[in-house]
Motif scaffolding. Structure first.
Motif, PDB file in Angstrom:
ATOM      1  N   THR A  49      45.957  37.926  41.489  1.00 31.90           N
ATOM      2  CA  THR A  49      46.746  38.655  42.489  1.00 31.90           C
ATOM      3  C   THR A  49      47.317  39.950  41.918  1.00 31.90           C
ATOM      4  O   THR A  49      47.404  40.970  42.606  1.00 31.90           O
ATOM      5  CB  THR A  49      47.886  37.772  43.012  1.00 31.90           C
ATOM      6  N   LEU A  50      47.667  39.850  40.652  1.00 31.20           N
ATOM      7  CA  LEU A  50      48.200  41.062  40.013  1.00 31.20           C
ATOM      8  C   LEU A  50      47.113  42.133  39.909  1.00 31.20           C
ATOM      9  O   LEU A  50      47.345  43.318  40.185  1.00 31.20           O
ATOM     10  CB  LEU A  50      48.722  40.698  38.628  1.00 31.20           C
ATOM     11  N   SER A  52      44.546  42.429  41.846  1.00 25.72           N
ATOM     12  CA  SER A  52      44.284  42.939  43.193  1.00 25.72           C
ATOM     13  C   SER A  52      45.338  43.971  43.600  1.00 25.72           C
ATOM     14  O   SER A  52      45.028  44.983  44.234  1.00 25.72           O
ATOM     15  CB  SER A  52      44.287  41.783  44.204  1.00 25.72           C
ATOM     16  N   THR A  53      46.567  43.707  43.205  1.00 29.22           N
ATOM     17  CA  THR A  53      47.643  44.669  43.522  1.00 29.22           C
ATOM     18  C   THR A  53      47.381  46.003  42.849  1.00 29.22           C
ATOM     19  O   THR A  53      47.489  47.064  43.471  1.00 29.22           O
ATOM     20  CB  THR A  53      48.998  44.094  43.060  1.00 29.22           C
ATOM     21  N   VAL A  54      47.020  45.917  41.552  1.00 35.40           N
ATOM     22  CA  VAL A  54      46.731  47.151  40.824  1.00 35.40           C
ATOM     23  C   VAL A  54      45.556  47.871  41.463  1.00 35.40           C
ATOM     24  O   VAL A  54      45.555  49.104  41.603  1.00 35.40           O
ATOM     25  CB  VAL A  54      46.445  46.833  39.344  1.00 35.40           C
ATOM     26  N   LEU A  56      44.651  47.791  44.592  1.00 38.08           N
ATOM     27  CA  LEU A  56      45.094  48.449  45.828  1.00 38.08           C
ATOM     28  C   LEU A  56      45.865  49.742  45.515  1.00 38.08           C
ATOM     29  O   LEU A  56      45.662  50.768  46.163  1.00 38.08           O
ATOM     30  CB  LEU A  56      45.989  47.501  46.632  1.00 38.08           C
ATOM     31  N   LEU A  57      46.721  49.635  44.530  1.00 37.41           N
ATOM     32  CA  LEU A  57      47.494  50.833  44.171  1.00 37.41           C
ATOM     33  C   LEU A  57      46.573  51.953  43.687  1.00 37.41           C
ATOM     34  O   LEU A  57      46.783  53.122  44.017  1.00 37.41           O
ATOM     35  CB  LEU A  57      48.523  50.482  43.086  1.00 37.41           C
TER      36      LEU A  57
ATOM     37  N   ILE B 118      43.085  50.797  53.994  1.00 37.24           N
ATOM     38  CA  ILE B 118      44.181  51.199  53.124  1.00 37.24           C
ATOM     39  C   ILE B 118      44.865  52.460  53.631  1.00 37.24           C
ATOM     40  O   ILE B 118      45.964  52.809  53.219  1.00 37.24           O
ATOM     41  CB  ILE B 118      43.659  51.372  51.683  1.00 37.24           C
ATOM     42  N   PHE B 191      43.700  38.181  48.067  1.00 34.49           N
ATOM     43  CA  PHE B 191      45.077  37.730  48.191  1.00 34.49           C
ATOM     44  C   PHE B 191      45.190  36.425  48.982  1.00 34.49           C
ATOM     45  O   PHE B 191      46.250  35.831  49.036  1.00 34.49           O
ATOM     46  CB  PHE B 191      45.922  38.794  48.903  1.00 34.49           C
TER      47      PHE B 191
END
Lengths: 345, 193
Positions: A49-50, A52-54, A56-57, B118, B191
């Motif tokens: 999840t981490l 995936s967050t990175v 997305l960012l 996005i 997610f």
């Protein structure tokens, strides 16, 4: 206990996951993380999840720049602005007016002489007051000069401050320079203190052309109390010469108006007095000095300037101080205006 | 690249407005994007970006080498932080600004469906997740994960050590992840496992 150790290990590994994603961990740390991830589904999910967050960012798009930020001109440098600048700007017109009034008034003799209607004093002189201990003050020297029109008196102080004063003298006075003045003490007190014998007065006549006499008087009075520098009328000045202080007011009533009566209390210091007087005019000026206590004398138009302001300071010093303050305020205000104009421009 | 940058800096320190604008042109995208992501408001980001280049011009003599973009980012990040603190002191004045956070225009059109997503609601949620971070974590996350700075450059830009950058980034990523996990329906499949 085992559970506690396990929580601690989870915590340590999870603290490394962010750097592990970026490859910013050491080999040892990397091996420790991988070893733990093989055994811990929870931490592996945490990593996913981490990551995936990175991701997305990282995929956040660049924003369109709405306009150009190019500078059209060089920005004005930042200048420290004193907190009272705005007040100074407001005060500037008043300061300018007062400054002009001071200068003009001084040139016309209004300020230093207290008004047009009064008989102007013809001399300002610097005297450092010192009275011999226990002695009653007595006049040291009196000098008279005859002035027909305008007399410029330049006074030099020991403190190397030069001040020029323009003094307008309307009356005709007769100049009499006393080169040697014997100062007699009227001794009525405890001990006999013969304070002053002779006061050498050096008079240099520098220029005397076509009725213009430049008289420079320098006196060194090593002792004695020089309390007042008074200007006497011509006829009165003659009478005033070499009159002992205590008796003068009785013998020369006219002069007594000009010269303060002797003081009762003894003075405390004994100091040399240096008086430098330069006078330029068609004729000379009347110079009369008396060594007396000012405290005993009410303010008089014929008194010296420094003794008439009631502050213990020569009036010209106050004028210089006020003028300097106003000049500083004007300078600050001018800078403020200029900066404001530049900003507006 | 580095040589050109050094030459630009040298010329700008000589007072040449042209050289300064060369730097502005090169880094105005960074200045605006960094500010916009940190403060979340376009108008404020414009002001900050402009002020960044004016401040850079005025204090160009204070640039002692190193990464020019890190130096500029530091100016922009400091200005952004000051604005955020000002907002906190006067929340009533900045309420409208804060609600205007969505609505950035992207520089280029999106290619695929993921990129389209996005740009939409997901992008706005990510931005809100960034804005929910504390000041110090926000700048580090934007610099590294959005602007692509290295840890070292980021440390230079925020004026701290690489170790501090690491820990701030770790906490920031975890917070944004938690924020997004609460809006799982908007997130990609990774997610939803």
């Amino acid at each position: 206990m085992i559970g506690f150790l396990g929580i601690g290990k989870h915590h340590r590994v999870r603290g490394l996951l962010s750097a592990y994603i970026d490859g910013q961990v050491s080999e040892t740390e990397s091996r420790r993380v991988e070893k733990h991830l093989d055994l811990c589904d929870e931490c592996r999910l945490e990593l996913d999840t981490l990551r995936s967050t990175v991701d997305l960012l990282n995929r956040l798009p660049d924003l369109a720049v709405p306009r150009s930020f190019a500078l059209s001109e060089a920005p004005a440098p930042v200048v420290f602005s004193p907190p009272f600048a705005s007040a100074a700007r407001l005060f500037a017109p008043v300061a300018a007016a007062v400054l002009v009034m001071l200068v003009v008034g001084d040139a016309l003799g209004l300020v230093s002489q207290g008004g047009l209607g009064e008989q102007p004093a013809s001399l300002t002189a610097e005297s450092r007051v010192a009275v011999s201990g226990g002695a009653e003050p007595a006049p040291v020297a009196e000098m008279a000069a005859e002035v027909e029109t305008i007399t410029e008196v330049e006074v030099q102080k020991e403190v190397a401050v030069a001040v020029e004063k323009a003094v307008e003298v309307e009356t005709t006075m007769e100049v009499e320079v006393v080169k040697e003045v014997a100062v007699e003490k009227a001794v009525e007190v405890v001990r006999e203190t013969e304070v002053q014998k002779e006061v050498p007065i050096v008079v240099e006549k520098a220029i005397e052309v076509e009725g213009i006499a430049e008289v420079e008087v320098q006196k060194e009075v090593p002792v004695a109390a020089v309390e007042a520098v008074a200007v006497a009328e011509p006829e009165e000045a003659d009478e005033a010469v070499e009159e002992p202080g205590p008796r003068r007011s009785a013998d020369a009533p006219a002069a007594s108006r000009e010269l303060p009566p002797p003081a009762e209390e003894p003075a405390e210091a004994k100091e040399p007095v240096v008086v430098a007087v330069q006078e330029v005019g068609p004729t000379a000026a009347v110079v009369a000095e008396s060594v007396e206590q000012m405290a005993a004398e009410p303010p008089d138009a014929s008194e010296s300037v420094e003794e008439s302001n009631g502050l213990g300071l020569p009036l010209w010093q106050i004028e210089v101080a006020v003028g300097g303050l106003l000049a500083v305020l004007l300078a600050i205000a001018f800078r403020g205006w200029r900066r404001t104009g530049r900003k507006a421009g | 690249m580095q040589l050109d940058e050094a030459e630009l800096v040298r010329r700008s320190q000589g007072g040449g407005i042209g050289a300064v604008n060369g730097i502005v042109e090169r880094y105005q995208g960074l200045g605006f994007n960094l500010s916009a992501r940190i403060v979340g408001n376009r108008a404020s980001a414009e002001d900050i970006a402009q002020e960044t280049f004016i401040s850079a011009y005025r204090s160009s003599g204070g640039f002692r080498g190193g990464s020019l973009r890190a130096w500029l980012s530091r100016i922009a990040a400091n200005a952004s932080r000051d604005l955020i603190r000002k907002r906190r002191r006067r929340p009533e004045e900045s309420l409208d600004e804060a609600q205007e956070e969505v609505g950035f225009q992207v520089a280029s059109a999106a290619a695929g469906p993921e990129q389209q997503a996005i740009l939409g609601e997901l992008g706005s949620e990510i931005q809100r997740g960034i804005l929910a971070l504390p000041d110090d974590q926000r700048a580090v996350l934007v610099l590294i994960d959005v602007q692509g700075f290295s840890y070292e450059e980021t440390a230079e830009a925020v004026g701290t050590s690489v170790g501090t950058v690491k820990s701030r980034l770790s906490r920031a990523r975890a917070r944004v992840r938690d924020y997004l996990m609460e809006r799982r329906e908007l997130l990609p499949d990774t997610f939803r496992q």
